[in-house]
Enzyme design. Sequence first.
Site, short mmCIF file in Angstrom:
data_model
loop_
_atom_site.label_atom_id
_atom_site.label_comp_id
_atom_site.label_asym_id
_atom_site.label_seq_id
_atom_site.Cartn_x
_atom_site.Cartn_y
_atom_site.Cartn_z
N ASN A 161 0.81 -1.22 0.00
CA ASN A 161 0.00 0.00 0.00
C ASN A 161 0.84 1.27 0.00
OD1 ASN A 161 0.41 -1.24 2.75
ND2 ASN A 161 -0.16 0.83 3.37
N HIS A 166 -13.59 0.39 0.56
CA HIS A 166 -13.29 1.81 0.34
C HIS A 166 -12.03 2.06 -0.47
CE1 HIS A 166 -10.13 2.55 3.56
NE2 HIS A 166 -10.54 1.32 3.85
N THR A 198 -25.54 -9.27 12.94
CA THR A 198 -26.39 -8.91 11.81
C THR A 198 -25.56 -8.27 10.71
OG1 THR A 198 -28.27 -8.56 13.28
CG2 THR A 198 -28.39 -7.55 11.10
N CYS A 250 -3.26 4.41 8.31
CA CYS A 250 -3.46 3.78 9.62
C CYS A 250 -2.35 4.13 10.60
CB CYS A 250 -3.57 2.27 9.46
SG CYS A 250 -4.96 1.76 8.43
#
Length: 388
Positions: free
Chosen positions: A155, A205, A241, A327
């Site tokens: 990255n 994303h 969920t 990050c």
Amino acid sequence: MVYLDNAASTAISPEAVAAMTRAWEQPGNPMSLHGAGRHARRILEESREAIARALGARPSEVVFTSGGTESDNLALKGIYRARRAQDDRRRRIVISAVEHHAVLDPAQYLVDNEAAELVVLPVDERGRVDPADVRAELAGHAGQVALISVMWANNEVGTLQPISEIAALGREFDVPVHSNAIAAVGHVPVDFTASGLSAMSVAAHKFGGPQGAGVLVIGRDVACRPLLNGGGHERDLRSGTQDVVGAAGMAAALETAVDRFDENTAAVAALRDRLVGALQSRDGVTVNSRDDGLPGIVHVSFDGCEGDSLLMLLDAKGIEASTGSACTSGVASASHVLLAMGMDRASARGSLRFSLSHHNTAEEIDYVVSVLDEVCERARAAGLTGVF
């Protein structure tokens, strides 16, 4: 504003927005049996099927998560725990020296808390793993290796790893191989089945989907223990969920990225070449990325400059770039990726990543080039604040 930090997060695509809007129009839990639940379930499963097609996987191999970090954690911790439960000797985790912290940190967690042994493979000056090093590790310790994790594409500098070769070695020695493919999907061809991987992490994303949505693609025969216990959702690997809206947006964005891959890649490569050509003509500037890596990554070192100073001076000019992974941005230290590639700390601290997309224009690239001399001059005048 010139946004050149697409490796951190891309603009959400109109197709993703439209798909998410449709999914929002009717409430419903995909596990409920009534009409609204069945409608939500249909959206979820159709999204799963679309993602599987785009990634060269089977729908049953696609496990929805909250994003790349969760996917990486589920792969490393889940596979390690399952393998060790089968054979307590399997405690070695093999990773590359240039992995994202979403792989480095869970691996270190397992070392600190669950008796894992970490093996870090070296890389060359491009940041590439030598498959011969993987073979040597497996030849000597195959019975003790729990798993291997090597990223598909870096990255920060854009280097592509020999994933198929590494995956083949894993199969030869009966060791599962995981890849963080988060930087790769949507930007280079990725086919899970053809790669031979056991597991692969993806985040929406990075290719025009919503933040907070991702998948772990994992083979049906790969033993893995869940991080969460609850209702047994997602093959009992990820209870909770499901985010139907996020799944719909991810599927739409990924389909669009794959359908327009050739067109978008050509546009981004042209912009990259334009920027690289201008940078290479300047003294004191070194381009670290290569044109055989991710097409949108231009990683550059500026002699005598501090990366954070460059970043803020560019930001004042309306140009948004990065000193590395989002990050870990804001931390005044040299990138572990660059150090592993053999770069000295001063050069590593004076580096920037420009990450391009098909939304960028030639005029934007020319504007960046036009202000670089002034920005570098001011950054050099400020001087390095210290090398850590």
